[in-house]
Design a protein around this motif. Sequence first.
Motif, PDB file in Angstrom:
ATOM      1  N   HIS A 142       0.858  -1.502   0.127  1.00 11.91           N
ATOM      2  CA  HIS A 142       0.187  -0.332  -0.137  1.00 11.91           C
ATOM      3  C   HIS A 142       0.946   1.586  -0.094  1.00 11.91           C
ATOM      4  O   HIS A 142       0.366   2.420  -0.972  1.00 11.91           O
ATOM      5  CB  HIS A 142      -0.924   0.143   0.956  1.00 11.91           C
ATOM      6  CG  HIS A 142      -1.978   1.407   1.854  1.00 11.91           C
ATOM      7  ND1 HIS A 142      -3.200   2.022   0.656  1.00 11.91           N
ATOM      8  CD2 HIS A 142      -1.095   2.274   2.572  1.00 11.91           C
ATOM      9  CE1 HIS A 142      -3.008   2.598   1.204  1.00 11.91           C
ATOM     10  NE2 HIS A 142      -2.556   3.216   2.051  1.00 11.91           N
ATOM     11  N   ASP A 202       2.492   1.603  -3.533  1.00 12.69           N
ATOM     12  CA  ASP A 202       1.250   2.442  -4.402  1.00 12.69           C
ATOM     13  C   ASP A 202       0.799   4.562  -4.111  1.00 12.69           C
ATOM     14  O   ASP A 202       0.512   4.908  -5.090  1.00 12.69           O
ATOM     15  CB  ASP A 202      -0.042   1.967  -4.444  1.00 12.69           C
ATOM     16  CG  ASP A 202       0.090  -0.128  -4.844  1.00 12.69           C
ATOM     17  OD1 ASP A 202       0.753   0.289  -5.595  1.00 12.69           O
ATOM     18  OD2 ASP A 202      -0.592  -0.536  -4.236  1.00 12.69           O
ATOM     19  N   ASP A 222      -1.030   9.738   3.642  1.00 15.28           N
ATOM     20  CA  ASP A 222      -1.747   8.937   3.676  1.00 15.28           C
ATOM     21  C   ASP A 222      -3.050   8.274   4.746  1.00 15.28           C
ATOM     22  O   ASP A 222      -2.261   8.600   6.134  1.00 15.28           O
ATOM     23  CB  ASP A 222      -0.548   7.698   3.430  1.00 15.28           C
ATOM     24  CG  ASP A 222      -0.895   6.223   3.871  1.00 15.28           C
ATOM     25  OD1 ASP A 222      -2.506   5.918   3.743  1.00 15.28           O
ATOM     26  OD2 ASP A 222      -0.086   5.273   3.961  1.00 15.28           O
TER      27      ASP A 222
END
Length: 920
Positions: free
Chosen positions: A500, A503, A653
Amino acid sequence: MAIGGKSRSNKRSSSVSYASTITTVVFVTLCVFGVWMLTSNSVAPPQTTTTRTAADNNADSTFPSSNEEQITKNNDDKDKAVFEDNPGQLPDDAIKPDEGKSEEDKGSESEDKGTEGGAAEEDPNGLQGKESTEEQEKQSETQISEESVLTQNQQSEENSQKELEDNRETGNEETNRNPEANNNPDSEEDQSQSAEQKQGNEKSKEWQNNQESEDEQQGEDKQKIQEVESHEDTQETTNEKSKEDDQEKPKNDTTELEEEQKGNKQQSPEQQELQTQEIAQTTFSDETKDKQKEILNETQTDAFNILKPATNKETTEKETQSEAQNQETQQQDAPKEEISNDSNSGESLGSSIPKESSESKKSWKTQKTQSENEKERRKDESTGKESIYGYTWQLCNVTAGTDYIPCLDNEKALKKLHSTKHFEHRERHCPEEAPTCLVPLPEGYKRSIPWPQSRDKIWYHNVPHTKLAQVKGHQNWVKVSGEFLTFPGGGTQFIHGARHYIDFVEQSVSDIKWGKHTRVILDVGCGVASFGGFLFDRDVLAMSFAPKDEHEAQVQFALERGIPAISAVMGSQRLPFPSRVFDIVHCARCRVPWHAEGGLLLLELNRVLRPGGYFVWSATPVYQNLEEDVEIWKAMTALTESMCWELVTIKKDQLNSIGAAVYRKPTSNECYDKRKENSPPMCENSDDANAVWHVPLQACMHRVPVNQAERGAQWPADWPARLQNIPYWLNSSQMGIYGKPAPQDFARDYEHWSRVVSKLYMSGLGISWSNVRNVMDMRAVYGGFAAALKDIQVWVLNVVNFDSPDTLPIIYERGLFGIYHDWCESFSTYPRSYDLLHADHLFSKLKKRCKLEPVMAEVDRIVRPGGKLIVRDESSAIGEVENLLKSLHWEVHLTFSKDDEGILSAQKGDWRPTTYQGSS
């Protein structure tokens, strides 16, 4: 009574006369037959001597050569009797070669055999004694068999004669022996001979059929040879030579051979065949060796025209003559091959391993000449003359134990440090004398788990450290799970997994494009390197590094997982990488004070970052408002602006509750020229940005290249095109390493290693590449070896030696990575880190500056148990390396040599010494 007595006396005299007549006739017949045997053998054509394995000798001593089979076809009746001979009745010296035996040994053996076998065996031994040594070498095995038949006929006739005399002359004093002692053993011997003859007959027929089929196949091969090119003829010769060498190898140990012959005489053909296979498998199977020969001939434009097995150094005169004939054949075929190669390509790549041109060294810089503060090197050299096989090794008696890194665990040097402010105690401090001790294995060590399973778990006993699991377990760095250490893929900034987070970074800046625009990155303060480990899924190489500090074994965890990493620190010296080579530099809570001392450490990142490359900084000052974080952010903002770095974005994030700031290095000097204050200052023109070996950090910036023909002025092509593309900045006017213009040299190197790897390394060295993950090229030039391995799941750390031409920027330009190093010192990695080391013409150069014993001790330290070493070098260096490897109890699988060039393949075992080195 008188008449009767006289009659009996006359009968006895008549019997004696009759027996004497028979004896005389038999003796004359035997003499005539013996003369015929000698004359027939003297005119027989010379036989080709072939080397035979112990199993062949045991199975059937009457196994005929190809020339003998021609005699067999013309004399069916005679050969039938020969093949019915019992090989067990032959004396040992009729089976074994006479070479190496003294005359006294032969004489004593002849007497012993004659005593055991009776008078019937004296004749053949006598015949052999009359023949000269040259005649014995030329006699075929057919003659031995025929002599055996003669021996049996003599024994049968003499036994019949004895029985006749015993029946008629029970009172004769000349034959005054116990009839039971004469008759019973003979009858038992005859029965055993009959049984053994049947067994010998069956074995002989089986071997005869096999040989006939082999000869038919050889005949077909000869017809094919006439239809193909001359290099295939050379390949046929090489394959035959390989078989002879394979058969000769078991004969090196004479004592074991004699024991095997005695123990295997009663074995069945199946058992003997199995034994032969076991002997052949001591290095490689026959199939593998044949394939090696085929492969080596296919790659003769890259390596050697013919690579001769050199495992048995004590060859016979006949083998030497055969080798000379093979070389003559190769020399005759060589011109044809060169013509063919020239006609197929614009230039001939040559018939040997590419060698460095002495003239080319003048046009290339080295770390040795670039580094002003480079320390004085050792002067001692290795003579290379005395054999060091049997060198006595001991275990290292150090505090670090199983994790010993000589240049990072030099306690003596660390005690002399005046300051540790710049993490000098985490930098390299190599011992004055390189260690020659061996690092012990951790208790309970097991062979490493293969990739990709190793990314998720490793054996606990291989890296038996739990402190990091206790401190960072809640962040999913590493956990203890039974006999395993597991890695959920997390990190301080990506608790929920690296995938994650990867990405998230790519989405922050669309231009990043993992595995295309971005190929090689530097991960600072990597932890257990999960970030780099999962970037492999995106075709990205991450050079991860972290210091050997209180986060025990973090780099060792990474390497055991199959992820590239080195032990290093941003301290007082430049990192061992060229300038302008990394596409991205990444720091996730790496605990480096970038803003301190005028940005000294961040300026080092600026040096290694490619113009237009990105610095991804994921740390608390980016997204937290604590007072300390706010102060750091202000200082970083001022510093990056003065360095002309563009703040591309600040991205949050939500999943991991973190943020990242992404900066971009300028692609021109325009911003530098417009600054109001020259701080940080620009570096002097005399300061070489590529000089790193023992060069201290400089608080300055180097100008960005603006000449489009200069390295760094253009971004390289997307991956994977950049791997094969010739770097645009390689100048045709510059001589390459191998003596041709640099662009041609680059292309030639790639073609060379592509063929060698695909034709030889992949299938010709017996390496199971599914068990290989961590690879190091100990002496890379253009990175051709690593480039040739791009299609399999391995990573290759390319090492450019500090005194070699500085080609490391070329390696990075093509999407690979590497490091500078001096192999007279220890490498900055943990023990048991690599599955395979590759050394191309390294040791012959090293031995001019330092001894090979500590170098091989370092090789043994780096390689995992079960790991491999491939060496291509001069024959003299190959010999020294082979001796040292054997003393280290490595299994030397393969050695080939031709024209003073050789190749060696070896595998490390689990052996460790039992004694420790004395403390110094």
